[in-house]
Design a protein around this motif. Sequence first.
Motif, PDB file in Angstrom:
ATOM      1  N   VAL A  15       2.505  -6.245 -14.773  1.00  0.00           N
ATOM      2  CA  VAL A  15       3.642  -5.577 -14.144  1.00  0.00           C
ATOM      3  C   VAL A  15       4.440  -6.636 -13.404  1.00  0.00           C
ATOM      4  O   VAL A  15       3.931  -7.262 -12.476  1.00  0.00           O
ATOM      5  N   ASP A  16       5.675  -6.855 -13.824  1.00  0.00           N
ATOM      6  CA  ASP A  16       6.527  -7.859 -13.181  1.00  0.00           C
ATOM      7  C   ASP A  16       7.412  -7.175 -12.147  1.00  0.00           C
ATOM      8  O   ASP A  16       8.422  -6.570 -12.482  1.00  0.00           O
ATOM      9  N   ALA A  17       6.994  -7.258 -10.878  1.00  0.00           N
ATOM     10  CA  ALA A  17       7.758  -6.654  -9.788  1.00  0.00           C
ATOM     11  C   ALA A  17       8.377  -7.736  -8.903  1.00  0.00           C
ATOM     12  O   ALA A  17       8.655  -7.513  -7.734  1.00  0.00           O
ATOM     13  N   ARG A  18       8.599  -8.915  -9.484  1.00  0.00           N
ATOM     14  CA  ARG A  18       9.213 -10.005  -8.721  1.00  0.00           C
ATOM     15  C   ARG A  18      10.672  -9.662  -8.426  1.00  0.00           C
ATOM     16  O   ARG A  18      11.355  -9.107  -9.277  1.00  0.00           O
ATOM     17  N   GLY A  19      11.097  -9.985  -7.218  1.00  0.00           N
ATOM     18  CA  GLY A  19      12.475  -9.714  -6.826  1.00  0.00           C
ATOM     19  C   GLY A  19      12.696  -8.294  -6.338  1.00  0.00           C
ATOM     20  O   GLY A  19      13.809  -7.921  -5.995  1.00  0.00           O
ATOM     21  N   VAL A  20      11.640  -7.490  -6.294  1.00  0.00           N
ATOM     22  CA  VAL A  20      11.733  -6.108  -5.848  1.00  0.00           C
ATOM     23  C   VAL A  20      11.063  -6.004  -4.488  1.00  0.00           C
ATOM     24  O   VAL A  20       9.946  -6.482  -4.311  1.00  0.00           O
ATOM     25  N   SER A  21      11.755  -5.396  -3.525  1.00  0.00           N
ATOM     26  CA  SER A  21      11.158  -5.267  -2.196  1.00  0.00           C
ATOM     27  C   SER A  21      10.370  -3.964  -2.086  1.00  0.00           C
ATOM     28  O   SER A  21      10.489  -3.085  -2.937  1.00  0.00           O
ATOM     29  N   CYS A  22       9.592  -3.879  -1.053  1.00  0.00           N
ATOM     30  CA  CYS A  22       8.748  -2.716  -0.791  1.00  0.00           C
ATOM     31  C   CYS A  22       9.618  -1.459  -0.767  1.00  0.00           C
ATOM     32  O   CYS A  22      10.707  -1.509  -0.188  1.00  0.00           O
ATOM     33  N   PRO A  23       9.228  -0.376  -1.373  1.00  0.00           N
ATOM     34  CA  PRO A  23       7.943  -0.088  -2.013  1.00  0.00           C
ATOM     35  C   PRO A  23       7.933  -0.320  -3.522  1.00  0.00           C
ATOM     36  O   PRO A  23       7.077   0.206  -4.222  1.00  0.00           O
ATOM     37  N   GLY A  24       8.868  -1.115  -4.026  1.00  0.00           N
ATOM     38  CA  GLY A  24       8.987  -1.338  -5.473  1.00  0.00           C
ATOM     39  C   GLY A  24       7.718  -1.774  -6.177  1.00  0.00           C
ATOM     40  O   GLY A  24       7.317  -1.161  -7.175  1.00  0.00           O
ATOM     41  N   PRO A  25       7.042  -2.835  -5.702  1.00  0.00           N
ATOM     42  CA  PRO A  25       5.836  -3.288  -6.405  1.00  0.00           C
ATOM     43  C   PRO A  25       4.735  -2.225  -6.473  1.00  0.00           C
ATOM     44  O   PRO A  25       4.085  -2.060  -7.508  1.00  0.00           O
ATOM     45  N   MET A  27       5.160   1.045  -6.369  1.00  0.00           N
ATOM     46  CA  MET A  27       5.603   2.112  -7.268  1.00  0.00           C
ATOM     47  C   MET A  27       5.430   1.684  -8.726  1.00  0.00           C
ATOM     48  O   MET A  27       4.998   2.472  -9.559  1.00  0.00           O
ATOM     49  N   ALA A  28       5.735   0.427  -9.017  1.00  0.00           N
ATOM     50  CA  ALA A  28       5.558  -0.090 -10.371  1.00  0.00           C
ATOM     51  C   ALA A  28       4.083  -0.089 -10.762  1.00  0.00           C
ATOM     52  O   ALA A  28       3.725   0.260 -11.896  1.00  0.00           O
ATOM     53  N   ALA A  29       3.221  -0.444  -9.814  1.00  0.00           N
ATOM     54  CA  ALA A  29       1.774  -0.450 -10.076  1.00  0.00           C
ATOM     55  C   ALA A  29       1.261   0.963 -10.330  1.00  0.00           C
ATOM     56  O   ALA A  29       0.471   1.190 -11.255  1.00  0.00           O
ATOM     57  N   LYS A  30       1.707   1.920  -9.522  1.00  0.00           N
ATOM     58  CA  LYS A  30       1.285   3.320  -9.690  1.00  0.00           C
ATOM     59  C   LYS A  30       1.656   3.830 -11.070  1.00  0.00           C
ATOM     60  O   LYS A  30       0.873   4.521 -11.718  1.00  0.00           O
ATOM     61  N   LYS A  31       2.862   3.502 -11.522  1.00  0.00           N
ATOM     62  CA  LYS A  31       3.338   3.955 -12.826  1.00  0.00           C
ATOM     63  C   LYS A  31       2.563   3.271 -13.956  1.00  0.00           C
ATOM     64  O   LYS A  31       2.160   3.907 -14.922  1.00  0.00           O
ATOM     65  N   ALA A  32       2.319   1.977 -13.816  1.00  0.00           N
ATOM     66  CA  ALA A  32       1.705   1.190 -14.889  1.00  0.00           C
ATOM     67  C   ALA A  32       0.208   1.427 -15.058  1.00  0.00           C
ATOM     68  O   ALA A  32      -0.320   1.246 -16.154  1.00  0.00           O
ATOM     69  N   ILE A  33      -0.486   1.852 -13.999  1.00  0.00           N
ATOM     70  CA  ILE A  33      -1.939   2.027 -14.097  1.00  0.00           C
ATOM     71  C   ILE A  33      -2.289   3.080 -15.153  1.00  0.00           C
ATOM     72  O   ILE A  33      -3.371   3.040 -15.750  1.00  0.00           O
TER      73      ILE A  33
END
Length: 84
Positions: A15-25, A27-33
């Motif tokens: 999951v590439d959440a670089r450049g995204v501020s909280c809570p982006g990373p 949220m991306a992790a929750k979706k990708a799991i």
Amino acid sequence: MTTAELKNIKASKVVDARGVSCPGPIMAAKKAIADVKVGEIMEILATDSGSQKDIPAWAKKMGHEFLGVIEEAGYWKLYVKRMK
């Protein structure tokens, strides 16, 4: 896990959440799991420093195993093993 062990991990999902501020990373992790099978590992790439405490806390809350973090040039790699 040691840094050397973490560097040898072959994640089944990145999951590439670089450049995204909280809570982006998180949220991306929750979706990708959902795309990760039980026993497999997800790698999260993040530039937001809050991810270093948010991702482990989320993993624990959800019953997954936080394996560790590696600091790269300008970002972190965080590893979560899906446990259920």
